[in-house]
Write a protein that holds these residues in place. Sequence first.
Motif, PDB file in Angstrom:
ATOM      1  N   GLY A   1       0.785  -1.224   0.000  1.00  0.00           N
ATOM      2  CA  GLY A   1       0.000   0.000   0.000  1.00  0.00           C
ATOM      3  C   GLY A   1       0.813   1.267   0.000  1.00  0.00           C
ATOM      4  N   ASN A   2       2.139   1.140   0.146  1.00  0.00           N
ATOM      5  CA  ASN A   2       2.997   2.315   0.243  1.00  0.00           C
ATOM      6  C   ASN A   2       4.073   2.421  -0.829  1.00  0.00           C
TER       7      ASN A   2
ATOM      8  N   LEU B   1      -1.432   5.414 -13.904  1.00  0.00           N
ATOM      9  CA  LEU B   1      -1.951   4.089 -13.577  1.00  0.00           C
ATOM     10  C   LEU B   1      -2.381   3.970 -12.119  1.00  0.00           C
ATOM     11  N   CYS B   2      -1.533   4.480 -11.212  1.00  0.00           N
ATOM     12  CA  CYS B   2      -1.812   4.247  -9.785  1.00  0.00           C
ATOM     13  C   CYS B   2      -1.373   5.393  -8.882  1.00  0.00           C
TER      14      CYS B   2
ATOM     15  N   LEU C   1       3.630   5.359  -3.090  1.00  0.00           N
ATOM     16  CA  LEU C   1       2.223   5.316  -3.470  1.00  0.00           C
ATOM     17  C   LEU C   1       1.352   6.276  -2.665  1.00  0.00           C
ATOM     18  N   ASN C   2       1.995   7.065  -1.804  1.00  0.00           N
ATOM     19  CA  ASN C   2       1.273   8.115  -1.082  1.00  0.00           C
ATOM     20  C   ASN C   2       2.292   9.137  -0.575  1.00  0.00           C
TER      21      ASN C   2
ATOM     22  N   GLY D   1       8.300   3.641  10.575  1.00  0.00           N
ATOM     23  CA  GLY D   1       6.843   3.700  10.473  1.00  0.00           C
ATOM     24  C   GLY D   1       6.277   2.559   9.658  1.00  0.00           C
ATOM     25  N   ALA D   2       5.328   2.901   8.806  1.00  0.00           N
ATOM     26  CA  ALA D   2       4.627   1.887   8.020  1.00  0.00           C
ATOM     27  C   ALA D   2       5.542   1.178   7.024  1.00  0.00           C
TER      28      ALA D   2
END
Length: 278
Positions: free
Chosen positions: A76-77, A99-100, A120-121, A255-256
């Motif tokens: 997700g990242n 695309l994303c 991705l963020n 972190g994540a």
Amino acid sequence: MQKFVVPQRVRLREFTDNTYPQGSFALPRLLREREVRVNGAKVGANVWLSAGDEVAYYTTPAEEAKPFYAEVYRDGNVLVCDKAAGVNTEGLAAHLSRLCGALPVHRLDRNTSGLLAFALNAQAEETLLSAFRGRAVRKIYEAVCVHPFAQKKGSLRAYLCKDAQKAKVRIVSAPQAGALPIATDYEVIEERGGLAKVRITLHSGRTHQIRAHMASIGHPVLGDEKYGDEAANQTYGVKRQLLVAKELCFTQLSGALACLNGKTFVSAHTAAFPAERR
């Protein structure tokens, strides 16, 4: 057929390279057969484009399907991709953004294949940018270099100066104004004739660092038309540097993204010995 809108004044070739990888591969044919249209008008040359122009590429299904990267890892990242040689990082980034929503955090030269990471963020982007700037990412390359190595392993330290006008860099041994410190380690994996396959660890990610640093010690990357050995390039018929971003390992993410620490991603591309021309 694919259409894109031009954001700013630019030449057609540069816009294509930085926007549409399959179109970049096909552009010689598209121009030759006038299969590019700018605001509906056919063009056959590397024309200037203006902001707001619409560019349409009449590529074939085979051209549109030509692979230019492979997805190696995704959560997700973070997205890790394996880029093909001949593809601009900016072009791949533009494709992945559409695309994303992927965000680039480092780059490779157009003719260098191998691993690229994307965020991705926004939070992942900040973390990854900090990691690359802080050298918390281990980057290992593979190259075919020219000339036998007297020393099969070495740690190179020098300074790199940019020449923006010539789009080149030069390596100097002592500090000077505008020069940035660089660190490059190498180890010869295999030698064949007058060539060597070399494993290179990059400790500082400067522009053209590997290509210029290896050339400075008399072992340029085969196929490098900017810093290379022209005679060797002609002997082996290689027109694109045999350099691969082979491994990418995150070591100090927080972190994540901490779950990626210790993971090593490996490119499917390899720097293969070419056959000598007869």
